[in-house]
Motif scaffolding. Structure first.
Motif, PDB file in Angstrom:
ATOM      1  N   ALA A   1       2.733   6.563   3.639  1.00 57.91           N
ATOM      2  CA  ALA A   1       3.916   6.463   2.781  1.00 57.91           C
ATOM      3  C   ALA A   1       5.169   6.933   3.505  1.00 57.91           C
ATOM      4  N   GLU A   2       5.027   7.939   4.367  1.00 57.58           N
ATOM      5  CA  GLU A   2       6.194   8.507   5.041  1.00 57.58           C
ATOM      6  C   GLU A   2       6.660   7.693   6.236  1.00 57.58           C
ATOM      7  N   ILE A   3       5.809   6.829   6.783  1.00 60.92           N
ATOM      8  CA  ILE A   3       6.251   6.012   7.920  1.00 60.92           C
ATOM      9  C   ILE A   3       6.638   4.594   7.501  1.00 60.92           C
ATOM     10  N   ALA A   4       6.206   4.148   6.328  1.00 64.03           N
ATOM     11  CA  ALA A   4       6.378   2.743   5.952  1.00 64.03           C
ATOM     12  C   ALA A   4       7.765   2.479   5.384  1.00 64.03           C
ATOM     13  N   PRO A   5       8.383   1.339   5.728  1.00 60.40           N
ATOM     14  CA  PRO A   5       9.609   0.933   5.041  1.00 60.40           C
ATOM     15  C   PRO A   5       9.292   0.575   3.592  1.00 60.40           C
ATOM     16  N   GLN A   6      10.296   0.656   2.727  1.00 63.31           N
ATOM     17  CA  GLN A   6      10.035   0.523   1.287  1.00 63.31           C
ATOM     18  C   GLN A   6       9.446  -0.837   0.910  1.00 63.31           C
ATOM     19  N   ASN A   7       9.785  -1.900   1.656  1.00 65.69           N
ATOM     20  CA  ASN A   7       9.278  -3.232   1.302  1.00 65.69           C
ATOM     21  C   ASN A   7       7.835  -3.455   1.746  1.00 65.69           C
ATOM     22  N   MET A   8       7.275  -2.527   2.538  1.00 62.25           N
ATOM     23  CA  MET A   8       5.897  -2.654   3.007  1.00 62.25           C
ATOM     24  C   MET A   8       5.019  -1.498   2.535  1.00 62.25           C
ATOM     25  N   ARG A   9       5.593  -0.540   1.828  1.00 64.23           N
ATOM     26  CA  ARG A   9       4.875   0.693   1.532  1.00 64.23           C
ATOM     27  C   ARG A   9       3.661   0.466   0.640  1.00 64.23           C
ATOM     28  N   GLY A  10       3.770  -0.437  -0.326  1.00 60.83           N
ATOM     29  CA  GLY A  10       2.634  -0.708  -1.205  1.00 60.83           C
ATOM     30  C   GLY A  10       1.469  -1.323  -0.457  1.00 60.83           C
ATOM     31  N   ALA A  11       1.763  -2.360   0.335  1.00 61.56           N
ATOM     32  CA  ALA A  11       0.708  -3.044   1.079  1.00 61.56           C
ATOM     33  C   ALA A  11       0.061  -2.118   2.093  1.00 61.56           C
ATOM     34  N   LEU A  12       0.887  -1.390   2.842  1.00 58.96           N
ATOM     35  CA  LEU A  12       0.332  -0.489   3.849  1.00 58.96           C
ATOM     36  C   LEU A  12      -0.396   0.682   3.198  1.00 58.96           C
ATOM     37  N   GLY A  13       0.126   1.166   2.069  1.00 60.86           N
ATOM     38  CA  GLY A  13      -0.540   2.262   1.373  1.00 60.86           C
ATOM     39  C   GLY A  13      -1.920   1.877   0.885  1.00 60.86           C
ATOM     40  N   SER A  14      -2.084   0.625   0.470  1.00 63.18           N
ATOM     41  CA  SER A  14      -3.392   0.186  -0.028  1.00 63.18           C
ATOM     42  C   SER A  14      -4.403   0.005   1.095  1.00 63.18           C
ATOM     43  N   VAL A  15      -3.934  -0.016   2.355  1.00 64.19           N
ATOM     44  CA  VAL A  15      -4.854  -0.066   3.493  1.00 64.19           C
ATOM     45  C   VAL A  15      -5.761   1.162   3.483  1.00 64.19           C
ATOM     46  N   ASN A  16      -5.264   2.272   2.957  1.00 63.94           N
ATOM     47  CA  ASN A  16      -6.089   3.483   2.832  1.00 63.94           C
ATOM     48  C   ASN A  16      -7.348   3.190   2.031  1.00 63.94           C
ATOM     49  N   GLN A  17      -7.191   2.621   0.833  1.00 65.12           N
ATOM     50  CA  GLN A  17      -8.354   2.317   0.003  1.00 65.12           C
ATOM     51  C   GLN A  17      -9.177   1.173   0.574  1.00 65.12           C
ATOM     52  N   LEU A  18      -8.510   0.200   1.202  1.00 63.67           N
ATOM     53  CA  LEU A  18      -9.231  -0.903   1.847  1.00 63.67           C
ATOM     54  C   LEU A  18     -10.167  -0.361   2.916  1.00 63.67           C
ATOM     55  N   SER A  19      -9.692   0.611   3.666  1.00 61.06           N
ATOM     56  CA  SER A  19     -10.518   1.201   4.718  1.00 61.06           C
ATOM     57  C   SER A  19     -11.695   1.977   4.136  1.00 61.06           C
ATOM     58  N   VAL A  20     -11.464   2.649   2.998  1.00 57.96           N
ATOM     59  CA  VAL A  20     -12.569   3.343   2.328  1.00 57.96           C
ATOM     60  C   VAL A  20     -13.658   2.342   1.945  1.00 57.96           C
ATOM     61  N   THR A  21     -13.258   1.198   1.396  1.00 59.51           N
ATOM     62  CA  THR A  21     -14.244   0.186   0.983  1.00 59.51           C
ATOM     63  C   THR A  21     -14.954  -0.422   2.192  1.00 59.51           C
ATOM     64  N   ILE A  22     -14.242  -0.561   3.300  1.00 61.60           N
ATOM     65  CA  ILE A  22     -14.887  -1.064   4.525  1.00 61.60           C
ATOM     66  C   ILE A  22     -15.940  -0.062   4.999  1.00 61.60           C
ATOM     67  N   GLY A  23     -15.593   1.233   4.954  1.00 60.79           N
ATOM     68  CA  GLY A  23     -16.569   2.257   5.327  1.00 60.79           C
ATOM     69  C   GLY A  23     -17.796   2.233   4.427  1.00 60.79           C
ATOM     70  N   LEU A  24     -17.586   2.072   3.122  1.00 60.24           N
ATOM     71  CA  LEU A  24     -18.700   1.946   2.184  1.00 60.24           C
ATOM     72  C   LEU A  24     -19.577   0.749   2.533  1.00 60.24           C
ATOM     73  N   MET A  25     -18.940  -0.390   2.744  1.00 64.44           N
ATOM     74  CA  MET A  25     -19.688  -1.611   3.033  1.00 64.44           C
ATOM     75  C   MET A  25     -20.500  -1.479   4.315  1.00 64.44           C
ATOM     76  N   LEU A  26     -19.913  -0.843   5.330  1.00 59.80           N
ATOM     77  CA  LEU A  26     -20.631  -0.668   6.594  1.00 59.80           C
ATOM     78  C   LEU A  26     -21.845   0.245   6.409  1.00 59.80           C
ATOM     79  N   ALA A  27     -21.693   1.298   5.585  1.00 55.16           N
ATOM     80  CA  ALA A  27     -22.835   2.176   5.313  1.00 55.16           C
ATOM     81  C   ALA A  27     -23.942   1.405   4.599  1.00 55.16           C
ATOM     82  N   TYR A  28     -23.571   0.582   3.628  1.00 55.12           N
ATOM     83  CA  TYR A  28     -24.555  -0.232   2.916  1.00 55.12           C
ATOM     84  C   TYR A  28     -25.221  -1.249   3.856  1.00 55.12           C
ATOM     85  N   LEU A  29     -24.408  -1.878   4.727  1.00 56.82           N
ATOM     86  CA  LEU A  29     -24.923  -2.917   5.623  1.00 56.82           C
ATOM     87  C   LEU A  29     -25.894  -2.328   6.643  1.00 56.82           C
ATOM     88  N   PHE A  30     -25.439  -1.301   7.367  1.00 57.61           N
ATOM     89  CA  PHE A  30     -26.305  -0.715   8.393  1.00 57.61           C
ATOM     90  C   PHE A  30     -27.522  -0.039   7.772  1.00 57.61           C
TER      91      PHE A  30
END
Length: 496
Positions: free
Chosen positions: A173-202
């Motif tokens: 949130a502190e590095i992102a410009p205001q027009n990209m902050r929502g999309a970049l902020g949601s990368v946090n949760q996207l990465s959590v779901t990727i980690g979950l999926m990888l744990a399930y897959l492996f």
């Protein structure tokens, strides 16, 4: 230092209008406003990457996102490994439930410490510190001979995850410009779901000890990656490091971008805050502080009481109870669906807005949990030989999938984004720690009780989650503001 001095000379000789040169440690550089001389001297691919504003911010976000991948892997680890760990180490269901919930206990300790760590050594330093106990924890689990080693490793993982869960959304949130902050902020949760999926897959293919070794990878990549990204400019400004603050912001926005307006806005926002200023709990009584903190805590607590971690931690067992034979495959499919749904959220956030998506998400969660509860209630009342029984298994599966999709479309990502947006920079460490602690405390309650509640009544469990989700809809409608398209300073001034 000799190289830094030569950069300064180039900047002074290149133009009488050159900006004052900047300094940052690690992979940072002193630079003037003339890009050519600096680029010639650097001659590196990393400098080329940082030429463009959006590329620079996206690169920094992706490096930081390795932390949430670790977070997700930790959360997903207990689902595919439950039967094997119980068999190998002779644990009971309650002992394994305790093991699963200990990551939340460690995360609570990490959450308490995260604000102060992030305030005193910065966002990057906090991620570095968080990575070390994660790595040690996974190694302890991989070599565990009894439950005590499992518990110790899980606690260490949890501590690291607790720090990561606060620092990463704040940093983005502190590095992102205001027009990209929502999309970049949601990368946090996207990465959590990727980690979950990888744990399930492996988890489908490898032994639980090997899976623990694989859990080391995100943090071992994150540590060197931190040397190639800048510190948060707002944290640098708050600490009074104005020269480094302008460096950080200039590199994030692009070397040829005029940052004077944003510089002045951030300076004005942190003008009353000095490096040695101390924020006390008593200060949180002021409305400009307690109201955004109440919203942040409310969203993060209600996010957990939707039951999401109970479902994700023990998805395989829930699918077995629903009558799904290939429960681990169904669990992986659930993780993959969650990744796709969260990716859609990343695209929608800066278009639809946070508040609208939250209302849609929480309403859909309530309906889907109601479907699951009804399906489980009906399964108890009819015979397994009934033609309706397979249909109810499919209905409960569809309800769980709909729940995860609805959660991913809003309630998964947005509470962390809003928390990082609405808390003023001078109380973000203290207030953010309190909000993150509340989140992990409720997460611990949910994961500790999920298996026991499901053993008591699957239908009753999902009925409780349904009631909480219905209340969440009302909370969002009543209290949560829209933050789309506004700078962090505008959002925080609005609470005054």
């Amino acid at each position: 230092m000799a190289e830094n001095a030569s950069f300064r000379e180039d900047a002074e000789e290149g133009s009488s209008n050159s900006r004052k040169p900047f300094l940052h440690t690690g992979s940072w550089y002193r630079m003037g406003s003339r890009q050519g001389s600096l680029m010639d001297r650097l001659g590196s691919s990393s400098a080329q990457v940082l030429r463009d504003s959006s590329i620079s911010v996206v690169f920094c976000t992706l490096v930081a996102a390795l932390g949430p991948i670790q977070f997700g892997f930790t959360c997903g680890y207990s689902s595919p490994t439950q039967d094997d760990i119980i068999a190998d180490l002779g644990l009971s269901i309650s002992e394994f439930s305790f093991f699963g919930s200990l990551s939340n206990v460690g995360a609570m300790v990490g959450a308490i410490a995260s604000g102060q760590i992030a305030e005193y050594i910065g966002r990057k330093g906090s991620l570095m510190i968080a990575s070390i106990p994660n790595i040690i924890g996974w190694l302890i689990i991989s070599f565990a001979k009894d439950s005590s080693f499992l518990y110790m490793g899980r606690l260490l993982e949890g501590f690291g995850v607790g720090v990561i869960s606060f620092v990463v959304p704040v940093y983005i949130a502190e590095i992102a410009p205001q027009n990209m902050r929502g999309a970049l902020g949601s990368v946090n949760q996207l990465s959590v779901t990727i980690g979950l999926m990888l744990a399930y897959l492996f988890g489908l293919f490898v032994h639980w000890r090997t899976l623990a070794v694989l859990g080391i990878l995100p943090c071992t990549i994150l540590i060197p990656g931190l040397f190639f990204i800048p510190e948060s400019p707002r944290w640098l400004a708050k600490m009074g490091l104005m020269e480094d603050f302008e460096t950080s912001l200039q590199v994030l926005r692009g070397f040829e971008t005029d940052i004077s307006v944003e510089v002045n806005e951030i300076k004005r926002s942190v003008g009353t805050t000095t490096r040695r200023s101390a924020v006390r709990f008593a200060d949180l009584k002021r409305r400009q502080y307690w109201f955004p903190l109440m919203i942040g805590i409310g969203l993060l607590v209600l996010q957990q009481f939707s039951g999401i971690n109970g479902v994700l931690f023990y998805a395989s067992n829930i699918f077995k109870a629903a009558g799904i034979s290939s429960s681990n495959v169904a669990t992986f499919s659930l993780g993959a669906i969650q990744v796709v749904a969260t990716a859609v959220t990343t695209w929608l956030l800066d278009k639809a807005g946070r508040r609208l998506l939250l209302i849609i998400s929480t309403s859909a969660i309530t309906l889907s949990l109601l479907v699951v509860a009804v399906a489980f209630y009906l399964k108890v009342t009819i015979s397994e030989d009934s033609r309706l029984y397979p249909f109810l298994s499919i209905l409960s599966l569809m309800g769980l999938v709909a729940f995860v999709i609805a959660f991913s479309l809003g309630l998964g990502a947005i509470p962390w984004i809003i928390m990082s947006e609405i808390l003023p920079v001078n109380i973000k460490g203290l207030a953010g720690s309190v909000a993150t602690l509340a989140n992990w405390l409720t997460s611990w309650v949910v994961t500790m009780t999920a298996n026991l509640l499901l053993s008591w009544s699957s239908g009753g469990t999902f009925t409780l989650y349904t009631i909480v989700s219905a209340f969440t809809v009302l909370f969002v409608v009543k209290f949560v503001p829209e933050t789309k398209g506004r700078t962090l300073e505008e959002i925080q001034w609005s609470f005054r």
